[in-house]
Scaffold this motif. Structure first.
Motif, PDB file in Angstrom:
ATOM      1  N   THR A  63      47.027  34.278  31.226  1.00  0.00           N
ATOM      2  CA  THR A  63      47.624  34.406  32.579  1.00  0.00           C
ATOM      3  C   THR A  63      47.246  35.741  33.416  1.00  0.00           C
ATOM      4  N   VAL A  64      46.755  36.400  32.827  1.00  0.00           N
ATOM      5  CA  VAL A  64      46.300  37.770  33.819  1.00  0.00           C
ATOM      6  C   VAL A  64      44.708  37.964  33.900  1.00  0.00           C
ATOM      7  N   LYS A  65      44.067  37.207  33.202  1.00  0.00           N
ATOM      8  CA  LYS A  65      42.510  37.412  33.013  1.00  0.00           C
ATOM      9  C   LYS A  65      41.946  37.255  34.287  1.00  0.00           C
ATOM     10  N   GLY A  66      41.115  37.954  34.526  1.00  0.00           N
ATOM     11  CA  GLY A  66      40.592  38.243  35.911  1.00  0.00           C
ATOM     12  C   GLY A  66      40.975  38.634  37.111  1.00  0.00           C
ATOM     13  N   ARG A  67      42.514  38.822  36.863  1.00  0.00           N
ATOM     14  CA  ARG A  67      43.214  39.617  37.953  1.00  0.00           C
ATOM     15  C   ARG A  67      43.681  40.871  37.667  1.00  0.00           C
TER      16      ARG A  67
END
Lengths: 120, 105
Positions: A63-67
């Motif tokens: 859900t948060v990968k890359g952000r």
């Protein structure tokens, strides 16, 4: 006494960025993996990210990968979470936690949390 | 791995025996931990490795299970046990169950 203190939570607009900090004391920080966990309003706990001691290898929830980006400064005993491209669903209380027995992920000490509100 | 925790809430009286279950979608040996979370406080580790009581945690709390099915029990519910309880598994990455809100009547 082991202590963890989060800071940096704020009201931010969608698409914005924020950096959370977790200052620790009372233990040898450089020897422990650390994680970030959040709780959205009315929801349960959600693990977000971890950073290992030593080599600083990192892991992220989908859900948060890359952000989001986790990092640590062993000289300061502090772990960080950089939050980018924030969305309304990122509104939550964010906790840092010590992982006593990595990679078993036994979170034995937690901070009190810092509130991130994403809204225009 | 998906963790199915039940019930989502319960209400019981002081002195009652209370049980919460957590089911993993696949075998996780004993890599299951239990936490207590009270509103406005930091979560607290109660049980690790499915059945080992964390130091300083009252003995009325216990855990059991192996593989896919796990149970957390409060043998004699106390007023201060009002909280939400979470299971948490470790596989390649950690994940929490949905939580069980315990109300003490």
């Amino acid at each position: 006494e082991v202590q963890l203190l989060e800071s940096g939570g704020d009201l931010v607009q969608p698409g914005g960025s924020l950096r959370l900090s977790c200052a620790t004391s009372g233990f040898s920080f450089s020897n422990f993996a650390m994680s970030w966990v959040r709780q959205a309003p009315g929801k349960g706990l959600e693990w977000l990210s971890a950073i290992r001691a030593g080599d600083g290898r990192t892991w992220y929830a989908d859900t948060v990968k890359g952000r989001f980006t986790i990092s640590r400064d062993d000289s300061r005993g502090t772990v960080y979470l950089q939050l980018n491209s924030l969305r309304g669903e990122d509104t939550a209380v964010y906790y840092c936690a010590r992982d006593r027995d990595f990679p078993k992920d036994v979170f034995d000490f937690w901070g009190q949390g810092t509130l991130v509100t994403v809204s225009s | 791995i998906q963790m199915t925790q039940s019930p989502s809430s319960l209400s019981a009286s002081v002195g009652d025996r209370v049980a919460i279950t957590c089911q993993a979608s696949r075998h996780i040996t004993n890599q299951l931990h239990w936490y207590q979370h009270k509103r406005g406080e930091a979560p607290k580790l109660l049980i690790f490795d499915a059945s080992i009581l964390e130091t300083g945690v009252p003995s009325r709390f216990s855990g059991s299970g192996y593989g896919t099915d796990f149970t957390f029990t409060i043998s004699s519910l106390q007023p201060e046990d009002s909280a939400t309880y979470y299971c948490q598994q470790h596989d390649d990455i950690p994940a929490f169950g949905g939580g069980t809100k315990v109300e003490v009547k």
